[in-house]
Design an enzyme around this catalytic site. Structure first.
Site, PDB file in Angstrom:
ATOM      1  N   SER A  17     -30.117 131.431  85.623  1.00  0.00           N
ATOM      2  CA  SER A  17     -30.821 131.485  84.340  1.00  0.00           C
ATOM      3  C   SER A  17     -30.370 130.372  83.416  1.00  0.00           C
ATOM      4  O   SER A  17     -31.180 129.620  82.856  1.00  0.00           O
ATOM      5  CB  SER A  17     -30.594 132.842  83.664  1.00  0.00           C
ATOM      6  OG  SER A  17     -31.176 133.887  84.408  1.00  0.00           O
ATOM      7  N   ARG A  40     -28.273 130.418  74.399  1.00  0.00           N
ATOM      8  CA  ARG A  40     -28.369 131.878  74.336  1.00  0.00           C
ATOM      9  C   ARG A  40     -29.700 132.314  73.727  1.00  0.00           C
ATOM     10  O   ARG A  40     -30.291 133.308  74.152  1.00  0.00           O
ATOM     11  CB  ARG A  40     -27.209 132.451  73.518  1.00  0.00           C
ATOM     12  CG  ARG A  40     -25.893 132.515  74.244  1.00  0.00           C
ATOM     13  CD  ARG A  40     -25.744 133.829  74.981  1.00  0.00           C
ATOM     14  NE  ARG A  40     -24.409 133.990  75.540  1.00  0.00           N
ATOM     15  CZ  ARG A  40     -23.984 135.058  76.183  1.00  0.00           C
ATOM     16  NH1 ARG A  40     -24.798 136.085  76.357  1.00  0.00           N
ATOM     17  NH2 ARG A  40     -22.769 135.125  76.670  1.00  0.00           N
ATOM     18  N   HIS A  43     -32.316 131.880  76.358  1.00  0.00           N
ATOM     19  CA  HIS A  43     -32.118 132.903  77.385  1.00  0.00           C
ATOM     20  C   HIS A  43     -32.598 134.270  76.914  1.00  0.00           C
ATOM     21  O   HIS A  43     -33.108 135.065  77.711  1.00  0.00           O
ATOM     22  CB  HIS A  43     -30.642 132.958  77.766  1.00  0.00           C
ATOM     23  CG  HIS A  43     -30.307 133.924  78.842  1.00  0.00           C
ATOM     24  ND1 HIS A  43     -29.708 135.137  78.593  1.00  0.00           N
ATOM     25  CD2 HIS A  43     -30.504 133.868  80.185  1.00  0.00           C
ATOM     26  CE1 HIS A  43     -29.539 135.784  79.731  1.00  0.00           C
ATOM     27  NE2 HIS A  43     -30.005 135.041  80.716  1.00  0.00           N
TER      28      HIS A  43
END
Length: 209
Positions: A17, A40, A43
C-alpha cells in the site's frame, strides 16, 4: 466454493500500500516532516490527488510532534476520530479526549444556539499546547477558533479536516487564515473525514517511535 486470490498477510498489504503511494504521489515539494503526513492521508482515503489540497503552516508537523512528545493531550471532535488514533504510537501515553457525549453538551448547545459538536468544544480543558483534531464537524472547527480568540489558550497544532457540503470549505479557510502563529494542517475543499484527520496524528506519532 469460489477461492478468491488476494493477499492475506497484513504486513505485505501494508508494504504494498505505502509502496504504491510513494510511487504514484507527488511528494517531492513537501517538507520532510510533512511527507509521512501526506502518505498517511493518501492511504486513509485512497486518493492520490488529495495532496493537491493539503495545506499547512510552516513547522506544523514539528509543532505537533513536539506536543505529543511533551505529553500534551489530543482533543477530538467525534468518537470516530478518537477511535482512529493508534494509541500505541503515541509517545508519551497522551490522553485522547472527546467530550461529545458529555451529559452537559445538549444543554450547552441550546445555550449557545449551536451544534452539539461545537458545544462539546466548550468542555475541553487545558488546550494550551495541545493537539486538536477535527475530522467531522465544521462547527467544531469554527468553535475552537472562537475559543482561541476568547483567550482560553492556543493549541500547539490544529488538524482541521472536517468533511461535508455546509461549512467545511469555509471552516478550513478560516483555519488557514486565522493567524501566522497558529500551527495547522488541513485539506482544502469538501473532502475530509475522521479517518483522514486521525491519519495525520498517526503520521506524527509514527515518526516518533
Amino acid at each position: 466454493m469460489v477461492q478468491f486470490d488476494y493477499i492475506r498477510d497484513p504486513a505485505e498489504i501494508y508494504r504494498q500500500s505505502f509502496a504504491t503511494v510513494e510511487a504514484e504521489a507527488k511528494l517531492d515539494d513537501l517538507p520532510d516532516a510533512m511527507r509521512p503526513v501526506a502518505k498517511r492521508l493518501i492511504h486513509s482515503c485512497g486518493m492520490i490527488d488529495v495532496v493537491d489540497d493539503l495545506a499547512f503552516s510552516d513547522g506544523a508537523a514539528e509543532a505537533g510532534m513536539a506536543a505529543l512528545l511533551a505529553g500534551k493531550p489530543v482533543f477530538c471532535d467525534v468518537e470516530m476520530v478518537r477511535s482512529g488514533i493508534i494509541t500505541r504510537l503515541l509517545p508519551s501515553s497522551n490522553t485522547v479526549i472527546c467530550t461529545l457525549n458529555d451529559e452537559r453538551v445538549a444543554d450547552r448547545a441550546k445555550a449557545i444556539s449551536n451544534t452539539r459538536s461545537a458545544a462539546a468544544v466548550d468542555f475541553w480543558e487545558d488546550i494550551e499546547g495541545s493537539v486538536v483534531v477535527v475530522g467531522n464537524a465544521p462547527t467544531a472547527l469554527f468553535r475552537i477558533l472562537e475559543k482561541v480568540q476568547e483567550g482560553v489558550g492556543q493549541p500547539a497544532l490544529i488538524v482541521g479536516i472536517p468533511v461535508g457540503f455546509v461549512g467545511a470549505v469555509e471552516s478550513k479557510q478560516a483555519l488557514a487564515e486565522f493567524g501566522s502563529d497558529l500551527a495547522f494542517i488541513t485539506v482544502h475543499g469538501r473532502r475530509g473525514g475522521s479517518a483522514m484527520a486521525s491519519a495525520v496524528v498517526n503520521a506524527l506519532a509514527g515518526g516518533l517511535g
